[in-house]
Enzyme design. Structure first.
Site, short mmCIF file in Angstrom:
data_model
loop_
_atom_site.label_atom_id
_atom_site.label_comp_id
_atom_site.label_asym_id
_atom_site.label_seq_id
_atom_site.Cartn_x
_atom_site.Cartn_y
_atom_site.Cartn_z
N ASP A 1 14.84 3.18 4.40
CA ASP A 1 13.94 2.40 3.58
C ASP A 1 14.73 1.75 2.53
OD1 ASP A 1 12.22 3.42 5.19
OD2 ASP A 1 10.82 4.16 3.57
N PRO B 1 0.89 -1.27 -0.10
CA PRO B 1 -0.15 0.16 -0.11
C PRO B 1 0.78 1.27 0.05
CG PRO B 1 -0.10 -1.14 2.23
CD PRO B 1 0.76 -2.01 1.19
N ALA C 1 1.67 4.30 3.57
CA ALA C 1 1.25 3.52 4.48
C ALA C 1 2.32 2.95 5.52
CB ALA C 1 0.54 2.41 4.20
N GLY C 2 3.69 3.47 5.18
CA GLY C 2 4.64 3.16 6.21
C GLY C 2 5.47 2.04 5.86
N LEU C 3 5.14 1.52 4.50
CA LEU C 3 5.70 0.02 4.56
C LEU C 3 6.93 0.03 3.44
CD1 LEU C 3 2.79 -2.42 4.66
CD2 LEU C 3 4.46 -1.83 6.48
N GLY C 4 7.11 1.39 3.09
CA GLY C 4 8.43 1.61 2.12
C GLY C 4 8.16 1.55 0.50
N SER D 1 7.29 3.37 -2.03
CA SER D 1 8.01 4.29 -2.95
C SER D 1 9.49 3.63 -3.12
CB SER D 1 8.08 5.48 -2.61
OG SER D 1 8.80 5.88 -1.33
N ALA D 2 10.33 3.41 -2.12
CA ALA D 2 11.64 2.74 -2.08
C ALA D 2 11.57 1.44 -2.78
CB ALA D 2 12.29 2.55 -0.92
N ALA D 3 10.66 0.82 -2.73
CA ALA D 3 10.35 -0.80 -3.24
C ALA D 3 10.05 -0.49 -4.78
CB ALA D 3 9.34 -1.56 -2.61
O1 PMV Z 1 6.58 5.83 6.08
P1 PMV Z 1 7.84 5.06 5.22
O2 PMV Z 1 7.76 3.76 5.08
O3 PMV Z 1 8.36 5.98 4.31
O4 PMV Z 1 9.09 5.27 6.35
C1 PMV Z 1 9.63 6.51 6.80
C2 PMV Z 1 10.47 6.32 7.88
C3 PMV Z 1 11.09 7.72 8.66
O5 PMV Z 1 12.16 7.47 9.55
C4 PMV Z 1 9.90 8.42 9.16
C5 PMV Z 1 11.81 8.80 7.65
C6 PMV Z 1 13.20 8.22 7.20
O6 PMV Z 1 13.57 8.67 6.19
O7 PMV Z 1 13.86 7.59 7.88
#
Ligand code: PMV
Length: 319
Positions: A152, A101, A104-107, A109-111
């Site tokens: 990430d 998703p 949603a905090g699971l990365g 865009s990086a993936a």
């Molecule tokens: O929300 P995500 O999956 O992009 O994780 C961000 C993690 C942070 O520590 C909030 C930002 C970062 O660049 O480390």
């Protein structure tokens, strides 16, 4: 050039999100069950020099040239072409499928960037090694998040649990016990750039309070790392709870995440916290085989829009 595909995993920050942006350590693990896949095929009859990108989950169906300059997929592609010193865009179709998703905090865009760069460099006959790939993926993260720590892209590229600290060598770590987790989505989308900027603002207004919290989180991460490596699940859960309390103090949680976290703890989770940027997105619960089902039901009845399970296997270090 044959059809080429590559993929990349999601990631979970176990401890230390946000404070990692300010130089503290953080612990992250790959979430291998949720992935992005990128498939590239030659476009024999396509307009020469046209790279067509489709990504259903991003509502994207456009040629590279037509993408806005600040689009991170466009940037990922040009970074690979630049790195390989290829000036002519290959005539091909790139399809990106993401189970992760967005926001949603699971990365996600990086993936997406990592999968696209892996596939394109292989398609062009020069697969990028992880170190180079990680450096390029960090460039795309900068575009997405403004001030990313780099955690990430690093955990996603290497797909191994690690302790990350800005500008330090990566420390791969090994759990000394199987670690089962549940991940629950609050359903609230929140861009990481927003929460990172929010904390930066708070820090400007009250540097002492915010820096003290950031530093405390750094200490919790190191305690959590010890617990992770010794297989002390109770202490790891306690570290997660202590980390969550500090993130909530910094106003990086939200009522929906708080509800899921307390439901998980009441149902027997050893620890629970938000994961990633916060103020929405996903939460993470450390469970045991005995409590897993009860915690899953509690999360579902408290309104999680999705609940995933992942487990880190016990792995003994050989280095
Ligand atoms: O929300 P995500 O999956 O992009 O994780 C961000 C993690 C942070 O520590 C909030 C930002 C970062 O660049 O480390």
């Amino acid at each position: 050039m044959p059809v080429t595909s590559a993929n990349a995993c999601a990631k979970i920050i176990l401890l230390g999100e946000h404070s990692v942006v300010y130089g503290e350590p953080a612990l992250a693990i790959p979430f291998s069950g949720l992935r992005v896949r990128c498939v590239i095929e030659p476009w024999i009859k396509g307009p020469p020099g046209t790279l067509q990108i489709t990504a259903p989950e991003l509502n994207l169906d456009q040629s590279l040239q037509d993408l806005p300059e600040d689009n991170f997929i466009r940037q990922a592609i040009y970074l690979v072409l630049g790195e390989l010193r290829i000036s002519r865009t290959p005539t091909c179709k790139m399809a990106i499928y993401s189970e992760i998703p967005i926001s949603a905090g699971l990365g996600a865009s990086a993936a997406i960037a990592v999968a696209a760069m892996r596939a394109l460099s292989s398609f062009l006959g020069h697969p990028l090694l992880n170190e180079k790939l990680n450096r390029l993926a960090f460039q795309t993260e900068k575009l997405m998040h403004g001030n990313p720590s780099g955690i990430d892209n690093t955990v996603i590229v290497y797909e191994q649990p690690l302790l990350f600290r800005k500008a330090q060598p990566i420390e791969f770590i090994h759990p000394n016990s199987e670690l089962p987790f549940l991940i629950a989505d609050s359903g609230i989308k929140k861009a990481t750039a927003e929460t990172v900027a929010y904390l930066a603002q708070q820090r400007e207004h009250d540097p002492e309070r915010v820096d003290a919290a950031i530093h405390k989180i750094g200490k919790i991460v190191l305690e959590g790392k010890r617990a992770f490596e010794t297989g002390d699940l109770t202490s790891l859960g306690a570290a997660m709870n202590a980390n969550q309390a500090l993130l909530a103090d910094l106003n990086l949680s939200c009522p929906e995440l708080d509800g899921l976290i307390s439901a998980a703890l009441q149902a027997g989770a050893l620890g629970a916290k938000l994961t990633g940027g916060g103020k929405g997105g996903n939460m993470l619960a450390l469970v045991t085989p005995d409590t897993q089902e009860a915690v899953r039901i509690a999360l579902q009845t408290t309104g999680a829009v999705a609940v995933h399970q992942t487990s880190l296997k016990r792995r003994v270090s050989h280095d």
